[in-house]
Scaffold this motif. Structure first.
Motif, mmCIF file in Angstrom:
data_model
loop_
_atom_site.group_PDB
_atom_site.id
_atom_site.type_symbol
_atom_site.label_atom_id
_atom_site.label_comp_id
_atom_site.label_asym_id
_atom_site.label_seq_id
_atom_site.Cartn_x
_atom_site.Cartn_y
_atom_site.Cartn_z
ATOM 1 N N GLN A 59 -0.128 8.644 -0.658
ATOM 2 C CA GLN A 59 -1.525 8.730 -0.895
ATOM 3 C C GLN A 59 -2.069 10.096 -1.001
ATOM 4 O O GLN A 59 -2.837 10.492 -1.833
ATOM 5 N N ASP B 225 -3.807 11.872 -3.984
ATOM 6 C CA ASP B 225 -5.310 12.262 -3.992
ATOM 7 C C ASP B 225 -5.159 13.668 -4.415
ATOM 8 O O ASP B 225 -6.337 14.239 -4.674
ATOM 9 N N ARG C 58 1.036 -1.289 -0.026
ATOM 10 C CA ARG C 58 0.039 0.015 0.001
ATOM 11 C C ARG C 58 1.074 1.158 0.095
ATOM 12 O O ARG C 58 1.998 1.113 0.162
ATOM 13 N N HIS C 59 0.249 2.321 -0.330
ATOM 14 C CA HIS C 59 1.167 3.616 -0.450
ATOM 15 C C HIS C 59 1.062 4.181 0.953
ATOM 16 O O HIS C 59 0.404 4.003 2.014
#
Length: 501
Positions: free
Chosen positions: A130, A134, A124-125
């Motif tokens: 993230q 985003d 996962r980031h």
């Protein structure tokens, strides 16, 4: 060693309305956003410009060590479509960036320069990654680090050596050295690094760019380091590296904030600095310190900056410093720094540190010895250092009753010649014609860093040989936008990024 590529492609064609890619090599985020809004460029153009520099410069600088331009172009096309539809995510929308290798990116390796972790693929980031995605930014790749993030150079047996764009025989710094080199050379508009021992500050100083070490706890660090990091590790923070002060603020505001779990109850509202002119700032100037002497080339730039501020009508308090025992602070910082980073060590290395710590005399103040004591420190001993840290923090609060910011050196010298012999604590620097342990300059990291204070770095001048010199701008806790705003005012006064020749 050249970069590892996760994707390959045929270079994209820039829009016919766009000037040559060279226009964007050293552009700021602000300039790129203006061009995107006016439809003078697309995000695809910006990625192409960064790739052009990467192809030309990365083979000898080795700043970006993992890349996926296929994916970057695909994301850029999406960002351009969003913009055409009137959906802009914010001030980073469509802007290409790189990230320090120690931050997790889903499906990419995180090694912290250790060959034992070449197969460590993130699932996962990291939160920082993230949040930037985003916000609409476009990830190009990862930038190089020293092994375990424990050096003021950036080389390792996984990715090789990174070089300074201003002089490839010299270091770009560390541990965010690849970050600074990529931004300085024009491979990315910005990068985010981490800083526990000047790791975003000294690379900015060495490469002549801007950086910001954030207030401790302002930016979550989950997904950083091995094995994925804790959210708020002791002392360590994340912060941006960019080519302008305004860009620092844009990136910081995108990555700052409580964790997802805390966001339902917690909000951060950083106080802004309203000064419209340098004359409205009370500057403390500390150009040198007897416990960590800096070279005349650095000191002269800080002094010249202070005198320039006086000529411009600013209030300047010379030789300002918090009222504390600097030797005591340096010892406490070294111990807590090494305790905080001991998790990177393998079992054998840790066992060796424990054995070595048992042989260190009680009055030994050398970093080469204290690193073992800190690594092997019991939690009870760590807790007993907390009242010291509180006392140091109180001294800083008292200082900030007298000045708004403290200007001081980032490191003892400008960028030094690459030297990969032995361990960092076994190396020396030439400071004013005398040999100084390389690790002595860690004082300039811990002086403010132990207490979690924010520090911005801005260009302050050049040595006679043309090497960049930066100034560290220290502000009170949570006044990150104050130190960045002071950097912005200095930039407007001419203390700005100058591209490498």
């Amino acid at each position: 060693m050249t970069s590892s590529r996760l994707g390959t492609h045929t270079p994209a064609t820039a829009t016919t309305s766009t000037p040559p890619a060279g226009r964007w090599h050293y552009a700021t985020i602000s300039a790129a956003q203006d061009a995107l809004q006016r439809r003078e460029a697309t995000s695809v153009d910006l990625v192409a410009a960064c790739e052009a520099v990467w192809r030309q410069s990365n083979p000898h600088l080795n700043a970006m060590v993992v890349s996926d331009f296929d994916q970057a172009y695909a994301v850029a096309q999406v960002r351009d479509a969003e913009r055409r539809a009137g959906s802009v995510r914010g001030p980073l929308h469509g802007v290409p960036f790189t990230i320090k290798e120690s931050f997790d990116v889903k499906d990419w390796p995180t090694t912290v320069g250790d060959p034992a972790f070449k197969g460590n693929i993130a699932t996962r980031h990291a939160s920082v990654v993230q949040r930037l995605i985003d916000a609409g930014a476009i990830l190009l790749g990862k930038t190089n680090v020293p092994i375990w993030l424990r050096d003021w150079q950036s080389y390792n047996d996984v990715y090789g050596t990174t070089r300074n764009p201003h002089d490839p025989s010299r270091t770009p710094g560390g541990s965010s050295g690849g970050s600074a080199a990529a931004v300085c050379a024009g491979m990315a508009f910005f990068d985010v690094g981490s800083d526990i021992g000047s790791s975003v500050r000294n690379p900015a100083h060495y490469c002549g760019i801007f950086s910001h070490k954030s207030t401790h706890g302002l930016v979550p660090l989950d997904g950083h380091g091995l094995p994925g990091g804790t959210t708020y590790p002791d002392i360590n923070v994340a912060g941006p590296l960019a080519r302008s002060a305004d860009d620092l603020e844009r990136v910081l505001l995108a990555i700052a904030g409580p964790t997802a779990d805390a966001a339902c109850a917690v909000r951060f509202e950083l106080p802004r600095c309203q000064a419209g002119d340098l004359r409205e700032i009370r500057f403390g100037i500390l150009p040198n310190h007897p416990i960590a002497e800096v070279d005349a080339q650095v000191e002269q730039c800080i002094v010249a900056l202070g005198r320039d501020l006086e000529r411009r009508g600013a209030t300047v308090v010379w030789h300002a410093r918090p009222s504390l025992d600097a030797g005591e602070l340096l010892r406490a910082y070294t111990l807590m720094l090494c305790a905080a980073t001991s998790g990177y060590l393998g079992d054998d290395a840790f066992a060796g540190a424990v054995s070595a710590a048992a042989e260190v005399p009680a009055n030994d103040m050398r970093y080469a010895s204290l690193q073992y004591v800190g690594t092997a420190m019991r939690h009870r001993d760590w807790l007993k250092l907390q009242p010291l840290r509180e006392r140091f923090a109180a001294a800083w609060r008292d200082l900030f009753e007298q000045v708004d910011v403290l200007l001081c050196p980032v490191a003892a010298t400008p960028a030094f010649l690459l030297n990969e012999q032995g361990a960092p604590w076994q190396r020396t620097l030439n400071v004013n014609g005398r040999s100084q342990p390389l690790t002595t300059q860690i004082f300039w990291a811990g002086h403010s860093g132990l207490c979690g204070l924010p520090s911005s770095v801005a260009p302050a001048g050049r040595t006679p040989d043309g090497l960049p010199v930066g100034v560290q701008i220290v502000a009170p806790l949570y006044h990150d936008l104050r130190s960045i705003h002071v950097a912005r005012l200095l930039e407007a006064a001419g203390y700005a990024f100058v591209p490498p020749v």
